[in-house]
Design an enzyme around this catalytic site. Structure first.
Site, short mmCIF file in Angstrom:
data_model
loop_
_atom_site.label_atom_id
_atom_site.label_comp_id
_atom_site.label_asym_id
_atom_site.label_seq_id
_atom_site.Cartn_x
_atom_site.Cartn_y
_atom_site.Cartn_z
CG ASP A 1 48.38 -84.13 -48.15
OD1 ASP A 1 49.65 -84.53 -48.28
OD2 ASP A 1 47.70 -83.44 -48.07
CD GLU B 1 54.85 -86.53 -48.46
OE1 GLU B 1 55.16 -86.99 -48.32
OE2 GLU B 1 53.65 -85.98 -48.03
CG ASP C 1 44.38 -83.48 -49.88
OD1 ASP C 1 45.42 -83.96 -50.45
OD2 ASP C 1 44.58 -82.67 -50.51
#
Ligand SMILES: [Zn+2]
Length: 460
Positions: free
Chosen positions: A241, A325, A416
């Protein structure tokens, strides 16, 4: 492209209005393949970077070369823009090279001859790549290079340098650049693969005045053995993340802090900034203060680069699949405007922005080198809002909330870490979907991008 002018009419415009001479001697010859495309199958291009200490004379010659490269880039950009806007003629790399020949003959730009012509052509090659990226839609329209904003850089192809490998120390060499008479003083902090001539060299100077030599070589990098979970054939995976306060959080809770935000640098920078503002504009002392700040930024950059390098190498070695991501990086960086703390937030964002880009870039090529797979999850996947224990999608979380408890199952989450776990799961779902469609024994490609797999709806 509407009403583009081609053929004889275009040739006439190029000759009479744009200073682009006709192709003459090469007209009948077929073009040789580009160097960059002619690499051996299986070979990977890899860059090794070294610190260089040029003599005063070499530094002055390089400074003139950097200036000439920038000038040629900007002039080529202006010419291509003018050709299209005023005459609807499109110019490519070859035409800008022919225009360059003309510029070197003009009395006011005769100083261009002080730089090696292949180096100036490379500058036009870079311009051409910038245009290609623009036409492909992967970049904005090329911008002019400014002395203050752009990094000084000059690229030498094989005919532009002499490379004599040192028989005593294989993988190091005596390097002499075109238009220079003496070899460069290179600090060989490591050896490049011995016994081969580099594809090209790039000399750069950063804002702190340090010179570097980047050596591009082709080498065979062997993939690592596949990384499986203990006692299984399940590939080992990790979710990453990317954040603002913490640069990266892994799904096991490990966090990599942002080096810029370390207190020691914050204090030092603040004091140097105060120093700078006390000095008179245009004074020698102000320039010295500017260089001190640039040096500090350069060393923060070095720390970051070193950190990212070790971190990404470790992750790629330990895992078979890495999941990140697909961040709307530019939008995030633009989001914060205003004063005080919000401005600081904007700064942190822009710094994180650069670090994320660097991180993804490194993961990308290291996955390719070592036979790993990078999965890029769609940016609309609710990685933060979803509970990784029961998969309930909760309400939107404000950035300030660092920990929360799921109202459905009562699991306590670090914001996170929870996101990283969700990313790993979603990434593995995509990985298996792709793997299932492949013939047995074949591994998925080094990058799986969710946005390319349009027919797969993301899991709720
Ligand atoms: Zn839950």
């Amino acid at each position: 492209m509407a009403n583009r002018v081609t053929g004889d009419e275009a040739r006439r415009i190029k000759r009479e209005h744009l200073g682009v001479g006709d192709r003459t001697k090469h007209r009948t010859r077929t073009a040789a393949p580009l160097k960059g495309l002619s690499r051996e199958p299986g070979a990977q291009q890899r860059v090794y970077r070294f610190r260089v200490y040029p003599t005063a004379e070499q530094a002055a010659q390089l400074a003139r070369t950097f200036g000439a490269c920038r000038w040629v880039y900007n002039e080529g950009l202006a010419l291509r823009a003018k050709a299209w806007e005023e005459h609807r003629v499109s110019l490519g790399f070859a035409e800008t090279c022919r225009a360059l020949t003309g510029w070197k003959r003009l009395p006011e730009t005769v100083w261009l001859r002080e730089a090696s012509s292949t180096v100036l052509q490379q500058s036009l090659r870079h311009l051409d790549s910038a245009f290609s990226r623009f036409f492909r839609g992967s970049a904005k329209y090329p911008r002019r290079k400014s002395k203050h904003r752009s990094r000084d850089s000059a690229t030498y192809v094989r005919s532009g340098f002499r490379w004599a490998e040192d028989p005593e120390r294989p993988g190091t060499a005596s390097v002499t650049l075109a238009k220079q008479t003496t070899p460069l003083d290179v600090r060989w902090s490591r050896a490049v693969p011995p016994g081969q001539l580099p594809v090209k060299l790039t000399v750069t100077r950063d804002r702190a005045g340090r010179f570097f030599l980047s050596v591009l070589v082709e080498e065979f990098i062997s993939a690592l053995p596949e990384a499986f979970l203990p006692d299984s054939r399940e590939p080992k995976a990790v979710g990453l993340d990317l954040g603002l306060a913490t640069l990266v959080t892994l799904d096991d809770g490990e966090k990599l802090p942002h080096p810029r935000l370390l207190r020691q640098y914050e204090k030092q920078l603040a004091s140097l900034q105060r120093d700078l503002h006390r000095k008179r504009k245009g004074s020698k002392n102000r320039e010295k203060a500017r260089v001190r700040i640039a040096r500090l930024y350069a060393s923060i950059g070095d720390v970051r680069s070193d950190l990212l390098d070790r971190f990404t190498t470790r992750l790629v070695r330990e895992n078979q699949v890495l999941v990140v991501e697909d961040l709307p990086i530019r939008n995030l960086a633009r989001a914060a405007t205003g004063r005080g703390s919000r401005r600081k937030a904007a700064l942190n964002r822009s710094l994180s922005d650069a670090a994320w880009g660097e991180l993804l870039r490194r993961l990308h090529y290291k996955c390719a080198w070592y036979g790993r797979t990078l999965v890029i999850v769609d940016r609309f996947f609710p990685s933060t809002r979803r509970c990784s224990s029961c998969h309930t999608k909760g309400p939107k979380l404000d950035v300030s909330i660092r920990a929360w408890t799921c109202t459905e199952c009562g699991a306590a989450h670090d914001r996170d870490t929870n996101a990283a776990v969700n990313l790993r799961e979603e990434g593995m779902r995509l990985y298996w979907t792709v793997a299932a469609a492949l013939p047995p024994g074949q591994k998925p490609a080094c990058v799986i991008r969710a946005s390319d797999l349009v027919d797969l709806a993301p899991a709720a």
